[in-house]
Design an enzyme around this catalytic site. Structure first.
Site, short mmCIF file in Angstrom:
data_model
loop_
_atom_site.label_atom_id
_atom_site.label_comp_id
_atom_site.label_asym_id
_atom_site.label_seq_id
_atom_site.Cartn_x
_atom_site.Cartn_y
_atom_site.Cartn_z
N GLY A 158 0.83 -1.20 0.00
CA GLY A 158 0.00 0.00 0.00
C GLY A 158 0.86 1.24 0.00
O GLY A 158 2.09 1.17 0.09
N SER A 159 0.22 2.42 -0.12
CA SER A 159 0.95 3.68 -0.14
C SER A 159 0.08 4.78 0.41
O SER A 159 -1.11 4.58 0.71
CB SER A 159 1.40 4.02 -1.57
OG SER A 159 0.29 4.22 -2.41
N GLY A 160 0.67 5.99 0.57
CA GLY A 160 -0.09 7.14 1.02
C GLY A 160 -0.57 7.07 2.45
O GLY A 160 -1.50 7.76 2.82
N SER A 161 0.05 6.21 3.28
CA SER A 161 -0.35 6.01 4.68
C SER A 161 -1.76 5.46 4.83
O SER A 161 -2.36 5.55 5.90
CB SER A 161 -0.23 7.33 5.48
OG SER A 161 1.12 7.73 5.58
N GLY A 163 -4.41 2.99 5.73
CA GLY A 163 -4.45 1.83 6.61
C GLY A 163 -3.36 1.80 7.66
O GLY A 163 -3.29 0.85 8.45
N ARG A 283 9.84 5.72 -5.99
CA ARG A 283 9.14 6.76 -6.75
C ARG A 283 9.51 8.12 -6.19
O ARG A 283 10.19 8.22 -5.16
CB ARG A 283 7.62 6.57 -6.62
CG ARG A 283 7.14 6.57 -5.18
CD ARG A 283 5.65 6.46 -5.06
NE ARG A 283 5.21 6.25 -3.69
CZ ARG A 283 5.06 7.20 -2.78
NH1 ARG A 283 5.35 8.46 -3.09
NH2 ARG A 283 4.66 6.92 -1.55
#
Length: 421
Positions: A158-161, A163, A283
């Site tokens: 996952g990404s973007g914090s 969860g 990225r």
């Protein structure tokens, strides 16, 4: 002669338009391939070429790129992660299929799986938090007790914090585990939860291009239990020895993960034992290119695109200023009545940019991740104290009002908060 095109897989709220403009300056025709092009305002606003396509299917992307190649000379392919960093691995596979410069897809896939990343970093002796991998509630609670709260629970992919949560006691561990495994979290792969030691200390993000550390940004999060960035300062106010130590650990991380092509950002915390790597992301960080360009005169995005199309790039520092970014994060949920002051804030001397994402009459529902931001303000000046004063002056001019969600009556005529948002 066919027009030279740049293929962009998916888009980005923070950097998408910057990539489009950089491509146009390089004489390239940008074409976006996206599962939902309509979610990116800049595509419609600038009347840019965008094609709806299933970006999760490599064969579909290959067919679409092959079709475009009948009309265009495809100079390069790159893309954005959004909430799914596997897009970068797909980009690497596309580049290999069409014999274009690009990242190693195997290295990207290993890096995007946070457990595999942890294993490779640990094997190479890179300092990281204690961690365990869990697949059910019993394992999560057992590992959390073993490491000892506070612990951080996060999806293995996952990404973007999204969860990600700090759990300060066994009750919070149980609560977030129920949320993650009870159907409320959207999993992009089989449910796996990383249980990690909560490493405390100032947070820094190293931005790299290839094997070069371009700069280090200091980050500050909002209140726990979530990890939502509130403020960034570039260059990070670090003494030379700490900067060197962070740079060394960052480069060791790249080597351990088989990275070193294109942009990378590495999150670290400075602790009693020095820098500890929290996460390596294959990225470019969302807002960091703007900070680095304002602070050092280095255009990371143009440098990346030159790498993508096989041209030489120059990322030498031109000058040095201090830049600070403040994210505008709401303190409650509800309906955004109004938001204004952005024009007054932008007029403050030393303000480089003011941007609002939120629009009046739309719902505000905080999720505890990067999407909570309603906008940002960026200030720049020759010194940190002056930059922070300019930033605060501008932020104080921006105001908003959030009304509670309307009440609806249940079947017993009791007022309840409407929850459809």
């Amino acid at each position: 002669m066919a027009k030279r095109a740049l293929i962009l897989v998916e888009g980005s709220r923070s950097n998408g338009l910057l990539y489009v403009k950089a491509a146009q300056r390089l004489g390239l025709h940008p074409i976006t391939l996206s599962a939902d092009p309509g979610q990116y305002d800049y595509l419609a606003g600038k009347r840019l070429d965008a094609i709806r396509v299933n970006v999760d299917n490599l064969d579909t992307l290959i067919r679409e790129c092959s079709r475009l190649r009948a009309t265009y000379d495809i100079a390069g392919i790159t893309g954005f992660a959004g909430d799914d960093e596997s897009v970068y691995a797909t980009v690497g596979k596309l580049c290999r299929h069409f014999d274009l410069p690009g990242p190693n897809p195997t290295s990207i896939e290993q890096c995007c799986d946070k457990f595999t990343q942890r294993e490779l970093l640990a094997e190479a002796g890179v300092p990281i938090p204690a961690y365990r991998l869990a697949t059910n509630a019993m394992e999560v609670e057992g590992f959390a007790a073993e490491i000892s709260p506070p612990v951080v629970l996060k999806p293995a992919v996952g990404s973007g914090s999204i969860g990600v949560r700090l759990c300060r006691n066994v009750e919070e561990v149980a609560e977030h585990t129920t949320y993650m495994l009870g159907g409320k979290h959207t999993w992009r792969s089989s449910p796996r939860i990383l249980v990690e030691e909560f490493v405390q200390g100032p947070l820094y993000v190293a931005s790299l291009m290839g094997n070069d550390v371009i700069g280090i940004v200091a980050y500050e999060y909002g209140p726990p239990p979530y990890f939502v960035a509130r403020e960034c300062i570039f260059p990070a106010p670090l003494p030379d020895d700490k900067y060197t130590h962070i740079a060394e650990v960052s480069l060791r991380s790249l080597q351990a993960l088989g990275l070193g092509w294109g942009p990378t950002n590495i999150e670290l915390r400075w602790t009693k034992r020095g820098p500890v790597v929290i996460e390596v992301n294959p990225r470019m960080a969302g807002g960091d290119p703007k900070l680095i360009q304002l602070g050092y005169g280095v255009d990371l995005i143009t440098g990346h695109l030159k790498l993508v199309i096989g041209e030489e790039w120059d990322l030498r520092k031109r000058y040095s200023q201090t830049v600070a970014l403040r994210s505008l994060v709401p303190d409650r949920d509800g309906i955004l009545d109004w938001i204004d002051g952005d024009g007054r804030a932008a007029a403050v001397p030393g303000i480089a940019e003011v941007r609002l994402y939120a629009e009046p009459k739309n719902p505000i529902v905080r999720k505890g991740n990067h999407l909570d931001s309603m906008g940002f303000v960026i200030a720049v000046s020759p010194c940190l104290a002056e930059t922070e004063a300019i930033l605060q002056r501008a932020v104080d001019l921006i105001n908003w009002s959030i009304a509670p969600f309307p009440l609806v009556a249940d079947k017993n005529n009791r007022g309840t908060v409407q929850n459809r948002y």
